[in-house]
Design a protein around this motif. Sequence first.
Motif, PDB file in Angstrom:
ATOM      1  N   TYR A 264       0.857  -1.184   0.000  1.00  0.00           N
ATOM      2  CA  TYR A 264       0.000   0.000   0.000  1.00  0.00           C
ATOM      3  C   TYR A 264       0.892   1.233   0.000  1.00  0.00           C
ATOM      4  N   ILE A 265       0.772   2.061  -1.059  1.00  0.00           N
ATOM      5  CA  ILE A 265       1.510   3.318  -1.170  1.00  0.00           C
ATOM      6  C   ILE A 265       0.522   4.459  -0.953  1.00  0.00           C
ATOM      7  N   PRO A 266       0.643   5.209   0.135  1.00  0.00           N
ATOM      8  CA  PRO A 266      -0.320   6.288   0.404  1.00  0.00           C
ATOM      9  C   PRO A 266      -0.302   7.368  -0.672  1.00  0.00           C
ATOM     10  N   ALA A 267      -1.407   8.066  -0.810  1.00  0.00           N
ATOM     11  CA  ALA A 267      -1.541   9.139  -1.790  1.00  0.00           C
ATOM     12  C   ALA A 267      -0.445  10.179  -1.600  1.00  0.00           C
ATOM     13  N   GLY A 268       0.203  10.538  -2.690  1.00  0.00           N
ATOM     14  CA  GLY A 268       1.210  11.590  -2.653  1.00  0.00           C
ATOM     15  C   GLY A 268       2.583  11.155  -2.195  1.00  0.00           C
ATOM     16  N   TRP A 269       2.776   9.865  -1.908  1.00  0.00           N
ATOM     17  CA  TRP A 269       4.077   9.400  -1.429  1.00  0.00           C
ATOM     18  C   TRP A 269       5.015   9.121  -2.599  1.00  0.00           C
ATOM     19  N   TRP A 270       6.283   9.435  -2.381  1.00  0.00           N
ATOM     20  CA  TRP A 270       7.330   9.124  -3.346  1.00  0.00           C
ATOM     21  C   TRP A 270       7.631   7.633  -3.314  1.00  0.00           C
ATOM     22  N   HIS A 271       7.978   7.078  -4.476  1.00  0.00           N
ATOM     23  CA  HIS A 271       8.402   5.674  -4.502  1.00  0.00           C
ATOM     24  C   HIS A 271       9.412   5.459  -5.625  1.00  0.00           C
ATOM     25  N   TYR A 272      10.435   4.701  -5.272  1.00  0.00           N
ATOM     26  CA  TYR A 272      11.490   4.308  -6.203  1.00  0.00           C
ATOM     27  C   TYR A 272      11.472   2.789  -6.263  1.00  0.00           C
ATOM     28  N   ILE A 273      11.252   2.226  -7.457  1.00  0.00           N
ATOM     29  CA  ILE A 273      11.007   0.792  -7.605  1.00  0.00           C
ATOM     30  C   ILE A 273      12.168   0.134  -8.335  1.00  0.00           C
ATOM     31  N   GLN A 274      12.684  -0.953  -7.746  1.00  0.00           N
ATOM     32  CA  GLN A 274      13.800  -1.696  -8.304  1.00  0.00           C
ATOM     33  C   GLN A 274      13.384  -3.153  -8.494  1.00  0.00           C
ATOM     34  N   TYR A 275      13.697  -3.707  -9.656  1.00  0.00           N
ATOM     35  CA  TYR A 275      13.418  -5.113  -9.921  1.00  0.00           C
ATOM     36  C   TYR A 275      14.623  -5.944  -9.475  1.00  0.00           C
ATOM     37  N   GLU A 276      14.473  -6.634  -8.361  1.00  0.00           N
ATOM     38  CA  GLU A 276      15.553  -7.501  -7.882  1.00  0.00           C
ATOM     39  C   GLU A 276      15.706  -8.716  -8.792  1.00  0.00           C
ATOM     40  N   THR A 277      14.598  -9.169  -9.368  1.00  0.00           N
ATOM     41  CA  THR A 277      14.587 -10.221 -10.384  1.00  0.00           C
ATOM     42  C   THR A 277      13.612  -9.794 -11.464  1.00  0.00           C
ATOM     43  N   GLY A 278      13.657 -10.452 -12.604  1.00  0.00           N
ATOM     44  CA  GLY A 278      12.638 -10.189 -13.604  1.00  0.00           C
ATOM     45  C   GLY A 278      11.272 -10.613 -13.082  1.00  0.00           C
ATOM     46  N   GLY A 279      10.238  -9.931 -13.496  1.00  0.00           N
ATOM     47  CA  GLY A 279       8.909 -10.311 -13.024  1.00  0.00           C
ATOM     48  C   GLY A 279       7.860  -9.289 -13.397  1.00  0.00           C
TER      49      GLY A 279
END
Length: 292
Positions: free
Chosen positions: A213-228
């Motif tokens: 759950y990412i709250p409204a207005g929150w920053w997020h940086y997403i990294q793929y540790e494996t393909g998927g």
Amino acid sequence: MQLIPVQKIKKEVSRTFINEYMKPKIPVILEDFVDPESPAFTKWNYDYFKEIAGNHHVDIYGSELDSIDRVASQPIDQTTFSDYLDLIDSAPTEHRLFLFNLLNIKPELKNDLFYNDATNGKILKWLPFMFFGGQGSSTRNHMDIDMSHVFITQFQGIKRIWLFPREQSDLMYKLPYNFHSLSNIKKPDYRKYPALLYLNGYEAVLHPGETLYIPAGWWHYIQYETGGYSISVRALPSSFLEKWHGFKNLIITRNFDNMMRNIFKEKWFRYKVRIAHERGAKAAKKQRSFLI
């Protein structure tokens, strides 16, 4: 920069989830937001996707660090969905698919998902998005322009996601009129961006079956540790102010930025970089004063 692990919860009733997480805006991992009995967990795999939509053409996106002056990065190539799945299944790659909506192309797939909706009916089940990426790919640090709450469920592979509250935007050198940061927080250059030292956020390691759950207005940086791949659904913001911010971002701010970039080109970008650094320096000075 300090990161603490995101808490995991299971079988949360709606009233508790809304009061303890949505209203105060606290990220959390829900272990059964998508019911474990959903056919998607046993039926879906790369071979199945290639069978039902392998000939569909998809846009491929690369590293977003090459397009920090744009609201969204541009695709770098196009291929068939089948060939893309073969690519991410065979070797690490920065290539990923952005907002590829297989569930709209094949709407019957939505029937393979059963939700334990902890939001009491607030999620938009009819508007899911799928995200595919190879091992080593990532998205730039950003906040969602529409200010919605986001629920991202991992189905294959592992993702690592860093989250920061909106109040820390200046510490991340947010570009004015954009919704991503100037700095690279994965490999922070503290000499160039000293305000990053004062960031306090969360880290979530998302495994298959888990939903962040990412709250409204929150920053997020997403990294793929494996393909998927993963699926996200949204819930509209609750407050009038958040809804106004979302509307303004989509209709006013984005179009104003596009207009200014078309008129002033590189000069407009240099102005935004200068303002981001000035705000970052001011935010860092304020943080230092708290520590004295």
